[in-house]
Design a protein around this motif. Structure first.
Motif, PDB file in Angstrom:
ATOM      1  N   TYR A   1       0.862  -1.182   0.000  1.00 29.70           N
ATOM      2  CA  TYR A   1       0.000   0.000   0.000  1.00 29.70           C
ATOM      3  C   TYR A   1       0.896   1.229   0.000  1.00 29.70           C
ATOM      4  CZ  TYR A   1      -2.777  -3.789   2.015  1.00 29.70           C
ATOM      5  OH  TYR A   1      -3.362  -5.004   2.258  1.00 29.70           O
TER       6      TYR A   1
ATOM      7  N   PHE B   1      -1.433   4.699   8.899  1.00 25.97           N
ATOM      8  CA  PHE B   1      -2.484   5.575   8.383  1.00 25.97           C
ATOM      9  C   PHE B   1      -2.053   7.025   8.603  1.00 25.97           C
ATOM     10  CE2 PHE B   1      -4.597   1.708   9.966  1.00 25.97           C
ATOM     11  CZ  PHE B   1      -5.142   1.252   8.765  1.00 25.97           C
TER      12      PHE B   1
ATOM     13  N   ILE C   1      -3.064   5.379   3.271  1.00 24.50           N
ATOM     14  CA  ILE C   1      -2.559   4.156   3.902  1.00 24.50           C
ATOM     15  C   ILE C   1      -1.220   3.774   3.278  1.00 24.50           C
ATOM     16  CG2 ILE C   1      -3.958   2.748   2.325  1.00 24.50           C
ATOM     17  CD1 ILE C   1      -4.045   0.606   4.529  1.00 24.50           C
TER      18      ILE C   1
END
Length: 467
Positions: free
Chosen positions: A33, A75, A192
């Motif tokens: 990610y 995050f 993310i």
């Protein structure tokens, strides 16, 4: 018939695919990610973290456990979102990781509460059905392990928060989806970063791809046996060899190399969790070359090359142009499907690359059948004119019988694939719909099946009518 033109479109598609692949690396069961954003759905925001078929852990065997591991998932919210809170405040933002098995997709959201909401609302909270700010999840009494939720909170004005590294063991065989979700609109713009690792008991290959490694191993041996038999016959009768025989030899050799490369690619993937870029590129290229030559070989045979035509004459350039354009388009599609994360590309991106290949396949089919029809007419006239007493009349039934058998076989396959079932709409939402329709003229080519985040959303959130 449409005359094959230049390769500008497929060439552009190949360039775009290569650029995208270089940018994102070659991870597969290790899902990376790189700062992706969350998409709105109903009253929630979600990020598709991956989906794979996983087998249940078998404690009675020596194999490893099947798991989903969260590695350094971070995050990052916007400064504006963080500034709305005080330094000493706790739990100033909630992000949830939801792991759901496909059969439990109806457990997410408020459909059982007669609500279109995915996140809990104050009204539902008053009924003590859920907690405000959390995703609504209805426990499954038949499957205590799912759906699973992992919560991560922001504190104070911190712009970043990290998930606690952890491993979720999978105790039930099924297709699993991972979603990162939040309900607070103030977290809009959240990004993310990090990765998750998915592993089956026997290795990192996803469940739907694992049987392909064994298949490619058997196909490698099958091509080897065919190659040996063909080589023996080739040497015995080398004085009577036609140009067509060299083309057949090339197809066999390419098939042998293709199956071997795919086997080693899958074996490496299974042991490391990533697709080896070098081996994968070679395997993809061999696949594209073999598909192209197979179609060209079937086309020239249908034209009567080596039977009623010594050469192709003026249409050689047209055949070569069609083959070149098909190779470029096929290479682009194979790269997107087999290099990089197995389910990162959206359906629209894949459709952009599938369409040129589908059009070219249709061109091949039309050209092959029209050429075959003319060739059979020439052969029939030849036999009728030159040898009316020929004993070939005893075999004349084979050609019409062949087409009837082929039609019956295709009908039988359709009946099997589309047989009546208790859930006929399941095909409409199947993640694998249309991914295995790679028709080969002279060879069997396996391709891993790929999924898309957009289609998965339909599975998990069927009750959302506004998305």
């Amino acid at each position: 018939m449409r005359r094959p033109g230049g390769g500008g479109g497929p060439a552009l598609a190949l360039a775009i695919a290569l650029a995208a692949l270089v940018a994102r690396g070659a991870d597969a069961s290790i899902h990376e990610y790189g700062g992706g954003g969350f998409k709105p759905r109903a009253n929630s925001f979600f990020f598709h973290g991956g989906s794979e078929g996983l087998y249940a852990s078998d404690a009675s065997s020596n194999s490893s456990a099947s798991f989903i591991r969260f590695d350094s998932v971070v995050f990052r919210r916007t400064p504006e979102s963080a500034s709305r809170h005080e330094d000493m405040q706790q739990k100033t933002g909630l992000v949830e990781a939801i792991i759901v098995e496909i059969q439990d997709r109806d457990k997410i959201g408020g459909s059982y509460l007669h609500s279109d909401a995915i996140c809990c609302t104050p009204e539902l909270d008053k009924e003590r059905s859920c907690k405000v700010g959390e995703v609504i999840i209805r426990p499954n009494p038949d499957n205590p392990d799912g759906p699973k939720r992992i919560q991560t909170f922001f504190d104070g004005r911190n712009e970043e928060t990290s998930m606690v590294p952890q491993t979720v063991t999978v105790n039930k065989t099924g297709m699993y989806y991972l979603y990162f979700m939040f309900c607070d609109p103030q977290l809009k713009g959240l990004k993310i970063i990090g990765r998750t690792v998915w592993r089956n008991p026997q290795g990192y290959l996803p469940g739907k791809m694992a049987p392909m490694m064994t298949f490619y191993g058997f196909m490698s041996l099958a091509y080897l046996a065919l190659g040996l038999l063909w080589f023996i016959q080739f040497v015995r009768l080398w004085k009577d060899i036609l140009q067509l025989h060299y083309h057949i030899t090339a197809v066999i050799a390419l098939g042998m190399c293709e199956m071997s490369f795919w086997y080693f690619e899958y074996a490496n993937f299974n042991s490391t969790g990533t697709r080896p870029m070098g081996i994968t590129l070679w395997a993809v290229t061999f696949t594209a070359v073999k598909k192209t030559i197979s179609r060209l070989l079937l086309l020239v045979v249908s034209m009567g090359y080596g039977v009623v035509l010594p050469t192709l004459g003026g249409i050689t350039s047209r055949v070569a142009a069609l083959g070149l354009v098909y190779f470029v388009a096929s290479e682009a599609l194979e790269l997107v499907e087999n290099v990089g994360n197995i389910n990162d590309f959206s359906g629209k991106t894949r459709l952009f690359l599938v369409l040129p290949v589908a059009v070219l396949d249709a061109t091949f089919i039309i050209w092959i059948f029209s050429s075959l029809s003319r060739t059979l007419e020439k052969l029939q006239l030849y036999f009728n004119a030159t040898d009316p007493l020929s004993e070939l009349w005893q075999r004349a039934w084979i050609i019409p019988a062949f087409w009837n058998v082929l039609s019956y076989a295709l009908l039988a396959i359709i009946c099997i694939l589309w047989s009546p079932s208790r859930n006929p709409t399941g095909f409409a939402y199947s993640e694998d719909a249309g991914d295995g329709a790679d028709e080969e003229g002279l060879s069997l080519v396996g391709s891993a099946v790929k999924g898309t985040g957009d289609m998965v959303n339909l599975h998990v959130f069927p009750e959302d009518k506004r998305a």
